[in-house]
Write a protein that holds these residues in place. Structure first.
Motif, PDB file in Angstrom:
ATOM      1  N   LEU A  61     -15.638   9.482   1.918  1.00  0.00           N
ATOM      2  CA  LEU A  61     -14.195   9.310   1.742  1.00  0.00           C
ATOM      3  C   LEU A  61     -13.935   8.756   0.349  1.00  0.00           C
ATOM      4  CD1 LEU A  61     -13.442   7.558   5.149  1.00  0.00           C
ATOM      5  CD2 LEU A  61     -13.088   9.963   4.607  1.00  0.00           C
ATOM      6  N   VAL A  62     -12.997   9.364  -0.352  1.00  0.00           N
ATOM      7  CA  VAL A  62     -12.657   8.922  -1.698  1.00  0.00           C
ATOM      8  C   VAL A  62     -11.147   8.754  -1.797  1.00  0.00           C
ATOM      9  CG1 VAL A  62     -12.754   9.421  -4.153  1.00  0.00           C
ATOM     10  CG2 VAL A  62     -14.658  10.097  -2.677  1.00  0.00           C
ATOM     11  N   GLU A  63     -10.723   7.528  -2.083  1.00  0.00           N
ATOM     12  CA  GLU A  63      -9.301   7.243  -2.244  1.00  0.00           C
ATOM     13  C   GLU A  63      -8.884   7.421  -3.704  1.00  0.00           C
ATOM     14  OE1 GLU A  63     -10.961   4.038   0.646  1.00  0.00           O
ATOM     15  OE2 GLU A  63     -11.549   4.996  -1.250  1.00  0.00           O
ATOM     16  N   SER A  64      -7.620   7.780  -3.893  1.00  0.00           N
ATOM     17  CA  SER A  64      -7.051   7.862  -5.233  1.00  0.00           C
ATOM     18  C   SER A  64      -5.551   7.640  -5.132  1.00  0.00           C
ATOM     19  CB  SER A  64      -7.343   9.226  -5.875  1.00  0.00           C
ATOM     20  OG  SER A  64      -6.766  10.266  -5.110  1.00  0.00           O
ATOM     21  N   GLY A  65      -4.929   7.440  -6.299  1.00  0.00           N
ATOM     22  CA  GLY A  65      -3.483   7.316  -6.349  1.00  0.00           C
ATOM     23  C   GLY A  65      -2.960   5.906  -6.505  1.00  0.00           C
ATOM     24  N   GLY A  66      -3.843   4.927  -6.521  1.00  0.00           N
ATOM     25  CA  GLY A  66      -3.392   3.554  -6.708  1.00  0.00           C
ATOM     26  C   GLY A  66      -2.922   3.315  -8.134  1.00  0.00           C
ATOM     27  N   GLY A  67      -2.334   2.146  -8.350  1.00  0.00           N
ATOM     28  CA  GLY A  67      -1.864   1.818  -9.686  1.00  0.00           C
ATOM     29  C   GLY A  67      -0.929   0.637  -9.673  1.00  0.00           C
ATOM     30  N   LEU A  68      -0.257   0.450 -10.799  1.00  0.00           N
ATOM     31  CA  LEU A  68       0.705  -0.642 -10.963  1.00  0.00           C
ATOM     32  C   LEU A  68       2.108  -0.070 -10.882  1.00  0.00           C
ATOM     33  CD1 LEU A  68       1.470  -3.558 -11.799  1.00  0.00           C
ATOM     34  CD2 LEU A  68       1.224  -2.808 -14.185  1.00  0.00           C
ATOM     35  N   VAL A  69       2.943  -0.682 -10.067  1.00  0.00           N
ATOM     36  CA  VAL A  69       4.316  -0.199  -9.889  1.00  0.00           C
ATOM     37  C   VAL A  69       5.237  -1.405  -9.720  1.00  0.00           C
ATOM     38  CG1 VAL A  69       4.064   0.027  -7.386  1.00  0.00           C
ATOM     39  CG2 VAL A  69       5.746   1.435  -8.593  1.00  0.00           C
ATOM     40  N   GLN A  70       6.472  -1.254 -10.111  1.00  0.00           N
ATOM     41  CA  GLN A  70       7.450  -2.319  -9.931  1.00  0.00           C
ATOM     42  C   GLN A  70       7.948  -2.346  -8.486  1.00  0.00           C
ATOM     43  OE1 GLN A  70      10.520  -1.723 -12.906  1.00  0.00           O
ATOM     44  NE2 GLN A  70       9.465  -3.126 -14.311  1.00  0.00           N
ATOM     45  N   ALA A  71       8.405  -3.490  -8.064  1.00  0.00           N
ATOM     46  CA  ALA A  71       8.981  -3.619  -6.730  1.00  0.00           C
ATOM     47  C   ALA A  71      10.107  -2.601  -6.552  1.00  0.00           C
ATOM     48  CB  ALA A  71       9.506  -5.030  -6.516  1.00  0.00           C
ATOM     49  N   GLY A  72      10.118  -1.966  -5.395  1.00  0.00           N
ATOM     50  CA  GLY A  72      11.087  -0.925  -5.121  1.00  0.00           C
ATOM     51  C   GLY A  72      10.594   0.470  -5.451  1.00  0.00           C
ATOM     52  N   GLU A  79     -14.270   3.528  -0.888  1.00  0.00           N
ATOM     53  CA  GLU A  79     -14.474   2.382  -1.763  1.00  0.00           C
ATOM     54  C   GLU A  79     -13.176   1.629  -2.059  1.00  0.00           C
ATOM     55  OE1 GLU A  79     -18.318   2.619  -1.575  1.00  0.00           O
ATOM     56  OE2 GLU A  79     -17.434   1.214  -3.011  1.00  0.00           O
ATOM     57  N   GLY A  80     -12.059   2.238  -1.803  1.00  0.00           N
ATOM     58  CA  GLY A  80     -10.772   1.589  -2.007  1.00  0.00           C
ATOM     59  C   GLY A  80     -10.108   1.941  -3.315  1.00  0.00           C
ATOM     60  N   THR A  81      -8.795   1.753  -3.351  1.00  0.00           N
ATOM     61  CA  THR A  81      -8.008   1.940  -4.566  1.00  0.00           C
ATOM     62  C   THR A  81      -7.019   0.791  -4.681  1.00  0.00           C
ATOM     63  OG1 THR A  81      -6.628   3.521  -5.803  1.00  0.00           O
ATOM     64  CG2 THR A  81      -6.277   3.433  -3.424  1.00  0.00           C
ATOM     65  N   GLN A  82      -6.881   0.252  -5.883  1.00  0.00           N
ATOM     66  CA  GLN A  82      -6.042  -0.925  -6.088  1.00  0.00           C
ATOM     67  C   GLN A  82      -4.574  -0.534  -6.205  1.00  0.00           C
ATOM     68  OE1 GLN A  82      -6.936  -4.410  -6.495  1.00  0.00           O
ATOM     69  NE2 GLN A  82      -4.697  -4.608  -6.308  1.00  0.00           N
ATOM     70  N   VAL A  83      -3.740  -1.240  -5.478  1.00  0.00           N
ATOM     71  CA  VAL A  83      -2.291  -1.115  -5.587  1.00  0.00           C
ATOM     72  C   VAL A  83      -1.738  -2.478  -5.989  1.00  0.00           C
ATOM     73  CG1 VAL A  83      -0.135  -0.729  -4.344  1.00  0.00           C
ATOM     74  CG2 VAL A  83      -2.104   0.768  -3.939  1.00  0.00           C
ATOM     75  N   THR A  84      -0.997  -2.512  -7.087  1.00  0.00           N
ATOM     76  CA  THR A  84      -0.402  -3.756  -7.561  1.00  0.00           C
ATOM     77  C   THR A  84       1.093  -3.538  -7.718  1.00  0.00           C
ATOM     78  OG1 THR A  84      -2.427  -4.323  -8.758  1.00  0.00           O
ATOM     79  CG2 THR A  84      -0.427  -5.518  -9.346  1.00  0.00           C
ATOM     80  N   VAL A  85       1.863  -4.388  -7.075  1.00  0.00           N
ATOM     81  CA  VAL A  85       3.317  -4.289  -7.130  1.00  0.00           C
ATOM     82  C   VAL A  85       3.840  -5.532  -7.840  1.00  0.00           C
ATOM     83  CG1 VAL A  85       5.440  -3.975  -5.831  1.00  0.00           C
ATOM     84  CG2 VAL A  85       3.284  -3.036  -4.951  1.00  0.00           C
ATOM     85  N   SER A  86       4.509  -5.314  -8.958  1.00  0.00           N
ATOM     86  CA  SER A  86       5.052  -6.440  -9.727  1.00  0.00           C
ATOM     87  C   SER A  86       6.491  -6.725  -9.309  1.00  0.00           C
ATOM     88  CB  SER A  86       4.985  -6.135 -11.219  1.00  0.00           C
ATOM     89  OG  SER A  86       5.801  -5.017 -11.524  1.00  0.00           O
ATOM     90  N   SER A  87       6.864  -7.979  -9.401  1.00  0.00           N
ATOM     91  CA  SER A  87       8.219  -8.378  -8.993  1.00  0.00           C
ATOM     92  C   SER A  87       9.199  -8.285 -10.143  1.00  0.00           C
ATOM     93  CB  SER A  87       8.204  -9.804  -8.459  1.00  0.00           C
ATOM     94  OG  SER A  87       7.674 -10.684  -9.420  1.00  0.00           O
TER      95      SER A  87
END
Length: 126
Positions: free
Chosen positions: A4-15, A118-126
């Motif tokens: 299994l391979v995840e993709s599509g994570g990233g940094l995004v603003q709230a909303g 292995e996972g993908t990082q999702v970061t949501v900034s306020s």
């Protein structure tokens, strides 16, 4: 064996929105239950969503219900997690997992899954 391979994570603003993908290879994909889990720093891995082998049955954690949508395309051996109206508390590493010997369609516990990406990082900034 299942990979299994995840993709599509990233940094995004709230909303904002992101769509995660989980590409699978190996054994018969259309017979698995596939789930998404997430783990934030210092916290245990928690259930997010799961989908049955046909895609006809889905379950969501209360914290994401109405904002996240899980879907699958068995012709592409891929499961998706569409995440809308993201919040800072959604920040985590997101993992997909396969339950290749399902007992219940409502597979919400980590121990029900036998293969993990292995996972993908999702970061949501306020």
């Amino acid at each position: 064996q299942v990979q299994l391979v995840e993709s599509g994570g990233g940094l995004v603003q709230a909303g904002g929105s992101l769509r995660l993908s989980c590409a699978a290879s190996g054994r018969t994909f259309s017979r698995y239950i596939v789930g998404w889990f997430r783990q934030a720093p210092g916290k245990e891995r928690e259930f997010v969503a799961t989908i049955s082998w046909s895609g006809g049955v889905t379950y969501y954690a209360d914290s994401v219900k109405g904002r996240f949508t899980i879907s699958r395309d068995n012709t592409k051996n891929t499961v998706y997690l569409q995440m809308n109206n993201l919040k800072p508390e959604d920040t985590a590493i997101y993992y997909c997992a396969a339950d290749t010997a399902p007992i219940s369609l409502r597979a919400t516990r980590t121990e029900e899954y036998d293969y993990w990406g292995e996972g993908t990082q999702v970061t949501v900034s306020s």
